[in-house]
Scaffold this motif. Structure first.
Motif, PDB file in Angstrom:
ATOM      1  N   TYR A  26     -30.033 -79.621 -31.179  1.00  0.00           N
ATOM      2  CA  TYR A  26     -30.576 -78.678 -30.199  1.00  0.00           C
ATOM      3  C   TYR A  26     -32.083 -78.816 -29.995  1.00  0.00           C
TER       4      TYR A  26
ATOM      5  N   LYS B  20     -34.059 -78.648 -26.451  1.00  0.00           N
ATOM      6  CA  LYS B  20     -33.214 -77.937 -25.487  1.00  0.00           C
ATOM      7  C   LYS B  20     -33.751 -76.527 -25.262  1.00  0.00           C
ATOM      8  N   LYS B  21     -33.484 -75.967 -24.099  1.00  0.00           N
ATOM      9  CA  LYS B  21     -33.740 -74.563 -23.799  1.00  0.00           C
ATOM     10  C   LYS B  21     -32.430 -73.834 -24.066  1.00  0.00           C
TER      11      LYS B  21
ATOM     12  N   ASP C 184     -31.208 -79.980 -20.133  1.00  0.00           N
ATOM     13  CA  ASP C 184     -31.788 -79.447 -21.366  1.00  0.00           C
ATOM     14  C   ASP C 184     -31.502 -77.963 -21.572  1.00  0.00           C
TER      15      ASP C 184
ATOM     16  N   MET D 203     -28.941 -75.070 -22.417  1.00  0.00           N
ATOM     17  CA  MET D 203     -27.639 -74.876 -23.047  1.00  0.00           C
ATOM     18  C   MET D 203     -27.401 -73.395 -23.331  1.00  0.00           C
TER      19      MET D 203
ATOM     20  N   ASN E 273     -22.812 -77.999 -21.205  1.00  0.00           N
ATOM     21  CA  ASN E 273     -23.960 -77.173 -21.566  1.00  0.00           C
ATOM     22  C   ASN E 273     -23.556 -75.817 -22.140  1.00  0.00           C
TER      23      ASN E 273
END
Length: 181
Positions: free
Chosen positions: A88, A91-92, A120, A122, A146
């Motif tokens: 992760y 990632k946002k 990016d 999720m 996602n």
């Protein structure tokens, strides 16, 4: 004998159901469903929900278990707890943590994730419930990469996830008793 029940089958089911509800409430820190259908006890999440239950069913036994109101637990998150698992990083992340039940309307966020084009971003789903399989099927049907289901976990682990994400979602179906929470 449990709550006036003498039949051994009903007594066993009653104890099993009560045990499940206690464990579920411990894991998620909340339960808005009847805690014990057989003896008529309800476990609302707030004073307002309790008032709604008592307005419709005066005299019912209730026990309020508030949602995420353990200030000490939320304050205990350390810097190490905020470290993301490797998959992760970068990632946002957004989460939903709670019941995947009939009243929770998690489906609307899954459908909303169809509109997200940034790879990016999720959405992580923490919890368990009657609609989990249906929701997982939707994610598969929509080919959403996602959205991830993390399953049920202890509250102390859920708190760590809240410190790692951008925001969390709270969703409910349009049911009048839920307007009080």
């Amino acid at each position: 004998q449990t709550c006036g029940l003498r039949n051994s089958v009903y007594t066993h089911l009653h104890r099993t159901y009560k045990s499940y509800e206690r464990r579920y409430a411990d894991f998620l820190g909340r339960s808005c469903l009847p805690a014990c259908v057989l003896c008529g006890m309800y476990v609302p999440c707030s004073k307002g929900m309790e008032e709604g239950v008592l307005k419709k069913s005066p005299g019912k036994k209730t026990l309020i278990i508030p949602n995420a109101s353990d200030v000490d637990l939320f304050s205990s998150v350390t810097d190490d707890d905020k470290i993301l698992p490797p998959e992760y990083i970068g990632k946002k992340l957004f989460i939903y943590a709670g019941s995947l039940g009939l009243m929770d309307e998690v489906e609307q966020v899954i459908k909303g994730m169809l509109l997200v084009t940034n790879p990016d971003v999720m959405w992580l789903i923490i919890g368990e419930g009657a609609e989990r399989q249906y929701l997982q099927n939707l994610v598969k049907e929509y080919s959403l990469n996602n959205v991830k289901f993390l399953g049920i976990m202890p509250k102390v682990e859920v708190i760590k996830w809240f410190s790692r994400v951008e925001a969390s979602f709270v969703t409910f179906k349009d049911i009048p008793v839920l307007h009080t929470s």
